[in-house]
Design a protein around this motif. Structure first.
Motif, PDB file in Angstrom:
ATOM      1  N   ARG A 143      44.616 -23.755  75.196  1.00 51.97           N
ATOM      2  CA  ARG A 143      44.842 -23.411  73.785  1.00 51.97           C
ATOM      3  C   ARG A 143      46.253 -23.790  73.358  1.00 51.97           C
ATOM      4  N   TYR A 186      47.209 -27.154  71.625  1.00 57.63           N
ATOM      5  CA  TYR A 186      46.938 -27.416  70.217  1.00 57.63           C
ATOM      6  C   TYR A 186      47.700 -26.486  69.280  1.00 57.63           C
ATOM      7  N   GLN A 187      48.452 -25.561  69.834  1.00 54.77           N
ATOM      8  CA  GLN A 187      49.158 -24.608  69.005  1.00 54.77           C
ATOM      9  C   GLN A 187      50.560 -25.095  68.689  1.00 54.77           C
ATOM     10  N   ASN A 188      51.077 -24.661  67.566  1.00 56.24           N
ATOM     11  CA  ASN A 188      52.427 -25.056  67.136  1.00 56.24           C
ATOM     12  C   ASN A 188      53.462 -24.137  67.777  1.00 56.24           C
ATOM     13  N   GLN A 189      53.697 -24.346  69.061  1.00 55.14           N
ATOM     14  CA  GLN A 189      54.679 -23.540  69.772  1.00 55.14           C
ATOM     15  C   GLN A 189      55.969 -24.351  69.915  1.00 55.14           C
TER      16      GLN A 189
END
Length: 242
Positions: free
Chosen positions: A232, A235-238
């Motif tokens: 996950r 695809y996350q804006n971390q």
């Protein structure tokens, strides 16, 4: 031409087509590369430009030279650059084997080369009917030796080459790296489930390095039918460190 504008976060957009699209492997390879904001990057076979544009989401490298032999791929990347207002990506339409003719790329100054190469050797398996897809999926215009030879010419003294591929082709890339003074230093396998055999490898080589291969923990995509936390996070804006 029928292009589709796809957002990938942080106001970054990629233009895809039936000829040039992207998959999970691009996200995996970008993460595995551990690129830094101080890097000067060269991408071999940029396709729609997904990796070069993914690197723009947080703290982009100083410069990314994005190469592809196909004019349509470069056109799609240029559209993505314009839509994303990216200022430090230089598309280059060229054959990666013709490094003697590259005038825009600084020899010996590249700190990271990243490549998602054709997974199948030329003439093996079922080949796509579209010429553009044959080039992307099969080694029509480049081999592991071509990639590593050109990488050796461009990398600085401690520069890195990061690639991905099918596990059955891993020996080809290890041998090619060593033939061109790039020592395999880090290896990670990717599996869809913990019970499955790997479907992808991620390999980092370093120019003129000493022999020592570090095995990373396997990257598992799914658990109980759902994406794992590490999948996950792809695809996350971390925010990432530079």
């Amino acid at each position: 031409m029928n292009f589709k504008k796809e957002p990938i976060g942080n106001a970054i957009f990629v233009y895809t087509s039936k000829e040039h699209r992207f998959g999970t492997d691009a996200f995996l390879l970008t993460k595995f590369s551990n690129y830094k904001s101080k890097d000067i990057v060269c991408e071999f076979g940029t396709g729609c430009g997904i990796i070069a544009l993914l690197m723009q989401k947080y703290k982009p490298p100083v410069m990314t030279y994005a190469l592809d032999i196909q004019e349509q791929a470069i056109m799609q990347l240029e559209l993505g650059i314009q839509a994303s207002h990216a200022k430090n990506i230089m598309p280059v339409c060229t054959d990666l084997k013709n490094f003697q003719d590259w005038e825009t790329i600084p020899y010996g100054k590249i700190s990271l080369i990243i490549c998602n190469p054709p997974y199948q050797p030329c003439g093996s398996g079922y080949e796509a009917s579209l010429e553009s897809q044959r080039i992307a999926r099969h080694g029509v215009y480049c081999s592991p030796e071509d990639i590593c030879n050109s990488a050796c010419q461009l990398l600085n003294a401690n520069g890195r080459l990061c690639i991905c591929g099918k596990p059955e082709r891993l020996p080809d890339y290890i041998c090619a790296m060593r033939n061109y003074n790039i020592e395999p230093k880090r290896l990670q396998f990717v599996s869809k489930n913990a019970e499955d055999m790997p479907w992808l490898f991620l390999l980092e080589g370093r120019k003129h390095a000493k022999k020592f291969l570090q095995m990373e923990k396997p990257f598992i995509m799914y658990q109980n039918g759902e994406l794992t936390p590490q999948a996950r996070a792809l695809y996350q804006n971390q925010e990432r460190e530079s």
